[in-house]
Design a protein around this motif. Structure first.
Motif: not given
Length: 735
Positions: A607-615, A657-662, A665-669
């Protein structure tokens, strides 16, 4: 840190696919470890029996279920009245409490049923009467300062000042007037680009002193200051800066005469729990600070993170810091010598990390002799205590109340209003009446509950077991709360072990607590085992435990979650072929990292998790933009610990799962990891929510997330059919 659904659901957008993973894994021998209860199960059962007796005569689904013969059915397939609708409707959050001029309680509650709108509510003038909403329908009380907010309102007498969510302006509202119309105090900048939090009234100069985050020049690097806002009815003016020059500020607190102000400040790359400073400024007749002195945090030989300054009625400054012992304990400032004196010493946490503004872990009260007493809460070994500390005698009296978890405290005449919970109490506000000596609780009464109707489900409640388990470091342990499957109507075959859902909390320096959480009961009442892990790096166990994660994020947290799952497997409590993991924000990162770099779990939900630490480092907000440097370390680690760089290592199904106004953690992740896993051919699904930020606040989205996780795990690793009528979203590479 923490999809528009194609399948005919206008609220959601969804992209998804799946196949059944054929990966297998083995467990290394790890030892049996230690198992202990926060409170004995007999005590829990006695409390639960009292609840049943108290509700006799009502249409209690628990009592109906208790009369039925147990049905044998596979774990995970059990029917439960604790539905996703019940959970989403019971997800009201507290945002603080205060007392008005008449001694009535005011609290801030956010309502999923109103798309997460936060409303100030005042208790009724008549005992037992209905509380009254203060906030008009077209307003919402919430600040976006430091993204996580908190400290969104303050009350003095019959006046409340609050941050309005839509425009982030401060408004003044009179509570004793027939006209509740709020009046703006701060300028309109044409959008929510300036936020305020953690404010206090300044009676000496007729102004409001507050933390301001100004994003007009840069949203990624806003300027944070302490400013003053005029309270008069004249034209609105630009707030005046009172304190500036550092990266972050919190807790501006005035003494009773308005002659001295205390505050907390800290700078990059530190978070406020890593290293902060407590300052005091002396205010001249022009309302400016003419002299300032650092009370704590400036000595390079002492590593500490002072927090929560508070002035007594006699002008003494109290605060909390973790110098020497590494535990946040109570201290006070001896102004004449510029020294600090410990009020009480205990290997326990009297505060918690400043993720949100406005944390209030203690209150200064007076005994009938007029001496200072400190009403406080502290945490020790996974449990909270409410206590009274005698500042003069150096003694502590623990109050006997049903809560095993205590957050904020607000004092009133002869009583305390306490935000708390337990294994059988959801998040609540209780009025704790004290005796004349202020050393005992003579009455405990629930004033507000996040889920007032949950009592009828009490026989379905799984009670948390506080477990201590071995980590991969020899002789080192970590902690978790284990919830076994519980349902009065169903049982499983004796040969079957339940599936496990392991939750990794966010933060990552947060702390999960063993309280009644209906979202957990949703799983356990259907036949799942659930474990909530306080991996190394979590709060509640001192600085040394918290600093296990420094330079080790993505290693220690992942190892501890895997060790906990193996411990439960070797204890015979769960099925090793049905181990699942979930987490939000930083917990979502731990989930993805565990699935990429370990073979313990069979499926996961991020849920709105981090996939890319540099991003994350490049795009996240200022508050957390440098903290990951301390948690990750070298550039090499940034690459090697980012799940997105090792898609080839994933081997099991994942739902995102991701919120689009986050903005954290941006939705791109989520989109990037989704596309990579989809291309690899793994079963994967992505759900995006319009209008949601970091964390989901709308009831329909909370419900949808819970149900889709359940059916996703059931279809892919569960070997059972869920009892609920849930239409699953399409899973890529599966459907």
């Amino acid at each position: 840190m923490s999809l528009s659904c194609v399948a005919g659901l206008s609220r959601f957008r969804s992209s998804s696919n799946t196949y059944t993973s054929s990966s297998t894994f083995g467990f290394s021998s790890i030892g049996r470890g230690l198992l202990e209860l926060v409170s004995t199960r007999n005590q829990w059962r006695q409390q639960r029996s009292c609840m049943i007796m108290a509700s006799s005569g009502s249409s209690d689904v628990s009592q109906v279920a208790a009369k039925q013969e147990k049905i044998t059915a596979p774990y995970g397939s059990w029917k439960s009245p604790i539905t996703a609708d019940v959970v989403s409707g019971a997800s009201k959050r507290l945002g603080g409490t205060a007392i008005d001029a008449h001694g009535r309680l005011i609290w801030l509650e956010s309502r999923p049923s109103e798309s997460g709108r936060a409303v100030l509510v005042k208790e009724s003038e008549k005992p037992g009467g209905e509380p009254v909403d203060i906030t008009p329908k077209d307003f919402g009380v919430r600040t976006l300062a430091q993204e996580y907010g908190g400290g969104a309102f303050s009350v003095s007498g019959d006046t409340v000042i609050f941050s309005n969510y839509k425009d982030q302006r401060l408004y003044k509202q009179f509570l004793n007037s027939e006209d509740f119309s709020p009046v703006p105090l701060t300028p309109d900048y044409g959008g929510p680009v300036v936020s305020y939090a953690d404010g206090v009234f300044d009676a000496r100069f007729g102004r409001y002193v507050t933390v301001r985050e100004d994003r007009r020049e840069s949203s990624l690097n806003p300027t944070t200051t302490i400013v003053t806002v005029g309270l008069g009815n004249q034209d609105i003016h630009e707030p005046e800066v009172l304190v500036s020059g550092n990266d972050f500020y919190a807790y501006p607190r005035l003494d009773t005469r308005g002659e001295r102000i205390a505050w907390i400040e800290w700078s990059h790359p530190n978070m406020p729990w890593d290293k902060s400073e407590l300052w005091v400024g002396y205010i001249n007749d022009n309302g400016k600070i003419c002299k300032r002195i650092c009370v704590a945090g400036i000595d390079p030989s002492i590593v500490e993170s002072p927090t929560e300054p508070k002035w007594s009625s006699s002008g003494e400054l109290f605060f909390i810091t973790d110098r020497k012992s590494g535990f946040w304990n109570l201290y006070k400032w001896i102004e004449s010598d510029n020294k600090v004196l410990q009020v009480y010493s205990l290997d326990a946490e009297f505060s918690k990390p400043l993720w949100v503004f406005g944390i209030n872990s203690y209150e200064l009260i007076q005994s009938h002799e007029g001496k200072n007493l400190v009403a406080c809460s502290y945490r020790q070994k996974g449990r909270s205590y409410l206590a009274i500390v005698d500042d003069v005698q150096g003694t502590i009296s623990v109050l006997d109340i049903p809560f095993t978890d205590v957050d904020n405290i607000t004092s009133a005449y002869h009583c305390l209003y306490v935000e708390g919970a337990s294994g059988i109490h959801p998040t609540s506000i209780a009025k704790v009446t004290l005796d004349d000596n202020k050393s005992k609780a003579v009455e405990f009464r629930i004033i507000w509950s996040s889920s007032p109707d949950c009592l009828k489900y009490n026989s379905y409640f799984s009670l948390p077991e506080f477990i201590e388990f071995p980590t991969e470091v020899p002789g080192q342990t970590a902690y978790a709360y284990f919830y076994p499957p519980t349902n009065p109507t169903y049982q499983a075959d004796q040969e079957e072990k339940p599936p496990l859902l392991l939750k990794s909390h966010g933060g990552p320096t947060a702390e999960t607590r063993g309280i009644l959480n209906l979202s957990i009961q949703y799983w356990t009442s259907r036949g799942w085992a659930f474990v909530d892990v306080n991996y190394g790096g979590s709060t509640g166990y001192g600085r040394e435990y918290r600093e296990r994660l420094l330079g080790q994020w993505g290693v220690v947290d992942v190892n501890d979650c895997c060790s906990c799952a193996r411990f439960l497997l070797e204890s015979g409590k769960v099925d090793g072929e049905r181990l699942c993991i979930t987490g939000g924000s930083a917990g979502g990162y731990t989930t993805l990292a565990a699935l990429a770099f370990r073979d313990t779990f069979k499926a996961g939900a991020s849920l709105y998790g981090v996939a890319d630490l540099n991003m994350l480092r490049a795009e996240t907000h200022k508050f957390e933009s440098r903290c990951i440097d301390n948690l990750v370390g070298s550039e090499k680690n940034y690459f090697e610990r980012s799940p997105i760089n090792f898609v080839d290592k994933f081997s099991c199904p994942i739902i995102l799962f991701q919120g689009l106004e986050d903005k954290v953690v941006s939705p791109d992740q989520a989109r990037e990891i989704y596309q990579a896993l989809k291309q690899k051919g793994l079963p994967v699904a992505l759900v995006e929510y319009e209008g949601e930020q970091h964390g989901f606040r709308k009831a329909e989205n909370i419900k949808f997330t819970l149900e889709q996780q359940m059916v996703f795990f059931a279809r892919l690793v569960g070997n059972f059919k869920v009892a609920d009528e849930i239409t699953p979203i399409k899973i890529d590479n599966f459907d």
